[in-house]
Every structure is written in structure tokens, then in C-alpha cells.
Design a protein around this motif. Structure first.
Motif, PDB file in Angstrom:
ATOM      1  N   GLN A 209      42.984  40.863  40.195  1.00 41.26           N
ATOM      2  CA  GLN A 209      41.966  39.821  40.136  1.00 41.26           C
ATOM      3  C   GLN A 209      42.484  38.531  40.766  1.00 41.26           C
ATOM      4  O   GLN A 209      41.760  37.849  41.503  1.00 41.26           O
ATOM      5  CB  GLN A 209      41.564  39.567  38.685  1.00 41.26           C
ATOM      6  CG  GLN A 209      40.445  38.534  38.541  1.00 41.26           C
ATOM      7  CD  GLN A 209      40.080  38.301  37.092  1.00 41.26           C
ATOM      8  OE1 GLN A 209      40.667  38.894  36.204  1.00 41.26           O
ATOM      9  NE2 GLN A 209      39.114  37.428  36.863  1.00 41.26           N
ATOM     10  N   ARG A 210      43.727  38.199  40.525  1.00 45.08           N
ATOM     11  CA  ARG A 210      44.280  36.978  41.114  1.00 45.08           C
ATOM     12  C   ARG A 210      44.385  37.089  42.636  1.00 45.08           C
ATOM     13  O   ARG A 210      44.055  36.147  43.369  1.00 45.08           O
ATOM     14  CB  ARG A 210      45.656  36.702  40.506  1.00 45.08           C
ATOM     15  CG  ARG A 210      46.277  35.384  40.985  1.00 45.08           C
ATOM     16  CD  ARG A 210      47.576  35.073  40.280  1.00 45.08           C
ATOM     17  NE  ARG A 210      48.579  36.124  40.513  1.00 45.08           N
ATOM     18  CZ  ARG A 210      48.919  37.024  39.599  1.00 45.08           C
ATOM     19  NH1 ARG A 210      48.353  37.021  38.388  1.00 45.08           N
ATOM     20  NH2 ARG A 210      49.825  37.954  39.879  1.00 45.08           N
ATOM     21  N   LEU A 212      42.534  38.948  44.640  1.00 48.45           N
ATOM     22  CA  LEU A 212      41.186  38.892  45.202  1.00 48.45           C
ATOM     23  C   LEU A 212      40.655  37.471  45.195  1.00 48.45           C
ATOM     24  O   LEU A 212      39.948  37.035  46.119  1.00 48.45           O
ATOM     25  CB  LEU A 212      40.260  39.826  44.411  1.00 48.45           C
ATOM     26  CG  LEU A 212      40.478  41.336  44.630  1.00 48.45           C
ATOM     27  CD1 LEU A 212      39.602  42.132  43.691  1.00 48.45           C
ATOM     28  CD2 LEU A 212      40.190  41.719  46.077  1.00 48.45           C
ATOM     29  N   GLY A 213      40.979  36.721  44.150  1.00 55.74           N
ATOM     30  CA  GLY A 213      40.570  35.312  44.118  1.00 55.74           C
ATOM     31  C   GLY A 213      41.204  34.523  45.230  1.00 55.74           C
ATOM     32  O   GLY A 213      40.536  33.681  45.879  1.00 55.74           O
ATOM     33  N   ASP A 214      42.445  34.790  45.506  1.00 53.29           N
ATOM     34  CA  ASP A 214      43.108  34.092  46.609  1.00 53.29           C
ATOM     35  C   ASP A 214      42.494  34.471  47.946  1.00 53.29           C
ATOM     36  O   ASP A 214      42.323  33.628  48.841  1.00 53.29           O
ATOM     37  CB  ASP A 214      44.600  34.431  46.608  1.00 53.29           C
ATOM     38  CG  ASP A 214      45.298  33.916  45.359  1.00 53.29           C
ATOM     39  OD1 ASP A 214      44.742  32.994  44.701  1.00 53.29           O
ATOM     40  OD2 ASP A 214      46.377  34.441  45.017  1.00 53.29           O
ATOM     41  N   ALA A 215      42.108  35.746  48.099  1.00 47.76           N
ATOM     42  CA  ALA A 215      41.495  36.183  49.351  1.00 47.76           C
ATOM     43  C   ALA A 215      40.139  35.532  49.561  1.00 47.76           C
ATOM     44  O   ALA A 215      39.771  35.179  50.690  1.00 47.76           O
ATOM     45  CB  ALA A 215      41.366  37.704  49.364  1.00 47.76           C
ATOM     46  N   VAL A 216      39.351  35.364  48.513  1.00 42.18           N
ATOM     47  CA  VAL A 216      38.043  34.723  48.638  1.00 42.18           C
ATOM     48  C   VAL A 216      38.196  33.256  49.014  1.00 42.18           C
ATOM     49  O   VAL A 216      37.466  32.718  49.853  1.00 42.18           O
ATOM     50  CB  VAL A 216      37.250  34.890  47.331  1.00 42.18           C
ATOM     51  CG1 VAL A 216      35.981  34.055  47.372  1.00 42.18           C
ATOM     52  CG2 VAL A 216      36.901  36.350  47.122  1.00 42.18           C
ATOM     53  N   ALA A 228      34.893  41.135  48.930  1.00 40.98           N
ATOM     54  CA  ALA A 228      35.930  40.606  48.053  1.00 40.98           C
ATOM     55  C   ALA A 228      35.368  40.244  46.687  1.00 40.98           C
ATOM     56  O   ALA A 228      36.003  40.481  45.644  1.00 40.98           O
ATOM     57  CB  ALA A 228      36.582  39.382  48.705  1.00 40.98           C
ATOM     58  N   ILE A 229      34.133  39.696  46.698  1.00 42.40           N
ATOM     59  CA  ILE A 229      33.515  39.336  45.406  1.00 42.40           C
ATOM     60  C   ILE A 229      33.216  40.588  44.582  1.00 42.40           C
ATOM     61  O   ILE A 229      33.442  40.631  43.374  1.00 42.40           O
ATOM     62  CB  ILE A 229      32.231  38.515  45.653  1.00 42.40           C
ATOM     63  CG1 ILE A 229      32.597  37.140  46.238  1.00 42.40           C
ATOM     64  CG2 ILE A 229      31.439  38.341  44.358  1.00 42.40           C
ATOM     65  CD1 ILE A 229      31.398  36.325  46.677  1.00 42.40           C
ATOM     66  N   GLN A 230      32.700  41.631  45.269  1.00 44.72           N
ATOM     67  CA  GLN A 230      32.425  42.886  44.547  1.00 44.72           C
ATOM     68  C   GLN A 230      33.715  43.519  44.003  1.00 44.72           C
ATOM     69  O   GLN A 230      33.748  44.012  42.880  1.00 44.72           O
ATOM     70  CB  GLN A 230      31.709  43.857  45.490  1.00 44.72           C
ATOM     71  CG  GLN A 230      30.295  43.422  45.864  1.00 44.72           C
ATOM     72  CD  GLN A 230      29.630  44.374  46.832  1.00 44.72           C
ATOM     73  OE1 GLN A 230      30.265  45.322  47.312  1.00 44.72           O
ATOM     74  NE2 GLN A 230      28.346  44.150  47.127  1.00 44.72           N
ATOM     75  N   SER A 231      34.747  43.457  44.835  1.00 41.34           N
ATOM     76  CA  SER A 231      36.024  43.997  44.382  1.00 41.34           C
ATOM     77  C   SER A 231      36.576  43.195  43.217  1.00 41.34           C
ATOM     78  O   SER A 231      37.184  43.747  42.284  1.00 41.34           O
ATOM     79  CB  SER A 231      37.028  44.005  45.535  1.00 41.34           C
ATOM     80  OG  SER A 231      36.575  44.807  46.601  1.00 41.34           O
ATOM     81  N   ARG A 236      37.622  42.715  37.405  1.00 38.93           N
ATOM     82  CA  ARG A 236      37.358  42.118  36.093  1.00 38.93           C
ATOM     83  C   ARG A 236      36.931  43.196  35.081  1.00 38.93           C
ATOM     84  O   ARG A 236      37.346  43.164  33.914  1.00 38.93           O
ATOM     85  CB  ARG A 236      36.273  41.064  36.224  1.00 38.93           C
ATOM     86  CG  ARG A 236      36.737  39.769  36.899  1.00 38.93           C
ATOM     87  CD  ARG A 236      35.566  38.817  37.087  1.00 38.93           C
ATOM     88  NE  ARG A 236      36.016  37.560  37.692  1.00 38.93           N
ATOM     89  CZ  ARG A 236      35.190  36.586  38.076  1.00 38.93           C
ATOM     90  NH1 ARG A 236      33.867  36.748  37.924  1.00 38.93           N
ATOM     91  NH2 ARG A 236      35.680  35.477  38.616  1.00 38.93           N
ATOM     92  N   ALA A 237      36.084  44.130  35.559  1.00 34.69           N
ATOM     93  CA  ALA A 237      35.671  45.209  34.661  1.00 34.69           C
ATOM     94  C   ALA A 237      36.873  46.053  34.231  1.00 34.69           C
ATOM     95  O   ALA A 237      37.004  46.435  33.060  1.00 34.69           O
ATOM     96  CB  ALA A 237      34.627  46.093  35.350  1.00 34.69           C
TER      97      ALA A 237
END
Length: 336
Positions: A209-210, A212-216, A228-231, A236-237
């Protein structure tokens, strides 16, 4: 002269009687002395024999004891096991226990077990009680009634959760409700590696999650951001599932799961039922009415038979033709 002889004989007779009496007395005294001596000798022999028996009893020897019959009730020690109470600071155990036993009253025992669960700080997961009819016997009582006797048994299934450290105390308390123990089993599964697996899965979800947040936040094309948001939502799930799995695991470690199967001796239920056959028989038509209905039914049956025979009239024509031909053939003279 005769008188003088009598005076001489009488003193002699008296003297003889006195001598005989003295001799009998001496014989009786001798017999009594001999009997006393023999009694004393017998007492000494008995005392010596008793002393030898006591010495033999005091000597060490193997004794064979008959097996004791088990009466109603279960000793609390039968529900004790190191599996249910062992503690290791470096390990975490998931404890489970099962017991099948006979009780006097299934309903009362189920309520007593629920009270004991609450007293130990636990809770009840399932409580199911069902009756099973073995056989039913009945006989008429008259006046449209029938006596019914039903043999049935009661069975109960309880699943409870109690704190792991109180498992042993709870099982010992439940033993007081048992009449006879059929089976019991304990299990303490070492779950330290399961715990480690849960912790690592949670850590992976957090790291994913961290990242992916950095990639967004780094920017890029709209499509890449959408992916990236979907991933990130999927991550998160996964994180939430890992957190829930860890909580469930900790709950299984903190509370042991105990399954209790209760049974009760067969009982008999007595009830008076309505005898439907007798009621219909008593309220049915009379004799003459039944005779009239029978005649009507017979007449209707005859009519139905005639109709059935009329439906196969071609068959009767064939039978009639065959009969005519047969008669003509019989009447034909034989050739000379």
C-alpha cells in the motif's frame, strides 16, 4: 431271728450306698479337672495359632484386590489433562476440547453449563437439544380414546468458548454434572508459526500500500494512475483481511473452544390420543344401510361388466363365426 437279721442288713446297705456316692463324687471331680485342663490346653493352642496368624499378616505379601465398580458420577480428575493447562512463554497454543457424557437431565445440565461458562468469563456459541423417538406403542382405551406410549431419548450439543487459562477449571466444574463419561479429547496446537505468517502477510500488505501510494504521487499517465488506484484499493482490502485474520487468530489463542455432547437415559411419554378409526366406526352407517349400499355397488358393478363386454363386440363376432364353422365342419360327412 428274722428281725435280728434285718437289723444287721440295713446298716450294711446304708454303708454300701455311702461308699458308692463317695466314689461317684470323686469320679465327677476328676472329670471336671480333666475338662479344665483340656480347655486350658485348647486356649493355649488357639492363642498360639492367633499369634502365628498375626505374624503371617504382618509379613509382607502380595494381595490381589478385586476391581472396584464405578458408580454414578465422574471424578474431576477424569477431566484433567496437561494439554489443557500447559504454558510456554515462547509458544502460543490454540486449545480445543471435546467430551461426550451421560447426564440425569439434559435441559438442567445445559443450563448449569451455561452458568458455569459465564462464571469462567466465557460465552456460549451453540446450544442445541433434540429428542429422538425410538418406538411407539398404542392400544385402544374405549370411548374413542387410544393410549400411546412413546420411548424417546434426549441429546444435547453445546459449543462454548472459555479463556484458555480457565479451561482446566471449567472442565473440572463440568465433571460434577456428569453421570458417566463416554469420551473426552484435548488438543493444544502450537500456533506460533501461524502467528508469524499472519504478521508477515500484514506487513506485506502495508508495504504494498505504501509503494502504490508513492507511485500515485509520483505522477504519470491517467491510465497508470487509475490502475495504481485500483491496485491500492486491492492492497487495502488485503491489509484489512490480514488484520481480521490476525484478530481471529488471537481470539482462538485467547479462548479455547469446547464441544460438549450430552445424552440422557431413555424416557417414556404417556398420552391419550383420539382413536380416529374407532370414531369413524362408531359414527358410521348402520347394518341395513350398509347392505343397501352393497347391493347398489353390486348392481353398478354388473352394469360396468356388461358395458366392458360390449366394448369388445368384434371379438364376440369372431367367436361366433368360429363356432359356426366348427359345427359345419363336424357335420360334414367323411369321404368313403
Amino acid at each position: 431271728m428274722r428281725l435280728h437279721r434285718m437289723y444287721c442288713v440295713i446298716p450294711l446297705l446304708a454303708f454300701s450306698i455311702l461308699i458308692v456316692a463317695c466314689s461317684k463324687r470323686e469320679i465327677a471331680e476328676a472329670d471336671a479337672t480333666a475338662a479344665a485342663e483340656s480347655s486350658a490346653d485348647a486356649g493355649v493352642a488357639i492363642m498360639a495359632e492367633a499369634a502365628s496368624d498375626n505374624a503371617a499378616a504382618a509379613a509382607p505379601q502380595k494381595s490381589v484386590e478385586a476391581p472396584a465398580m464405578q458408580g454414578p458420577g465422574v471424578d474431576p480428575s477424569q477431566m484433567a489433562s496437561e494439554v489443557a493447562s500447559q504454558v510456554d512463554p515462547q509458544r502460543r497454543f490454540i486449545r480445543t476440547a471435546q467430551a461426550q457424557f451421560q447426564v440425569v437431565d439434559v435441559y438442567r445440565t445445559a443450563l448449569a453449563i451455561e452458568d458455569e461458562v459465564a462464571a469462567q468469563g466465557g460465552f456460549v456459541v451453540d446450544n442445541e437439544i433434540a429428542s429422538q423417538v425410538q418406538r411407539v406403542l398404542s392400544r385402544p382405551l374405549g370411548q374413542g380414546k387410544r393410549l400411546e406410549l412413546a420411548e424417546y431419548t434426549l441429546h444435547g450439543e453445546l459449543t462454548v468458548r472459555v479463556p484458555s487459562e480457565r479451561t482446566q477449571a471449567f472442565l473440572r466444574a463440568v465433571a460434577a454434572q456428569m453421570e458417566f463419561l463416554d469420551r473426552r479429547s484435548f488438543s493444544a496446537r502450537d500456533a506460533q508459526f501461524d502467528l508469524l505468517r499472519q504478521q508477515l502477510a500484514r506487513q506485506r500488505a502495508q508495504d504494498e500500500q505504501r509503494e502504490l501510494g508513492d507511485a500515485v504521487q509520483a505522477g504519470g499517465k491517467l491510465g497508470d494512475k487509475t490502475d495504481a488506484i485500483q491496485s491500492r484499493g486491492t492492497a487495502r482490502a488485503s491489509r484489512d483481511e490480514a488484520l481480521i485474520a490476525q484478530k481471529e487468530f488471537e481470539d482462538r489463542v485467547a479462548f479455547s473452544t469446547i464441544t460438549l455432547s450430552l445424552r440422557q437415559d431413555a424416557q417414556v411419554r404417556r398420552a391419550e390420543r383420539v382413536d380416529v378409526d374407532a370414531v369413524f366406526r362408531d359414527n358410521g352407517p348402520g347394518f341395513f344401510s350398509r347392505v343397501g349400499e352393497a347391493l347398489q355397488a353390486g348392481w353398478r358393478g354388473c352394469l360396468e361388466l356388461v358395458i366392458a363386454l360390449m366394448t369388445v363386440w368384434p371379438l364376440w363376432l369372431l367367436v361366433l363365426g368360429a363356432a359356426i364353422l366348427w359345427r359345419r365342419w363336424r357335420k360334414k360327412p367323411a369321404n368313403p
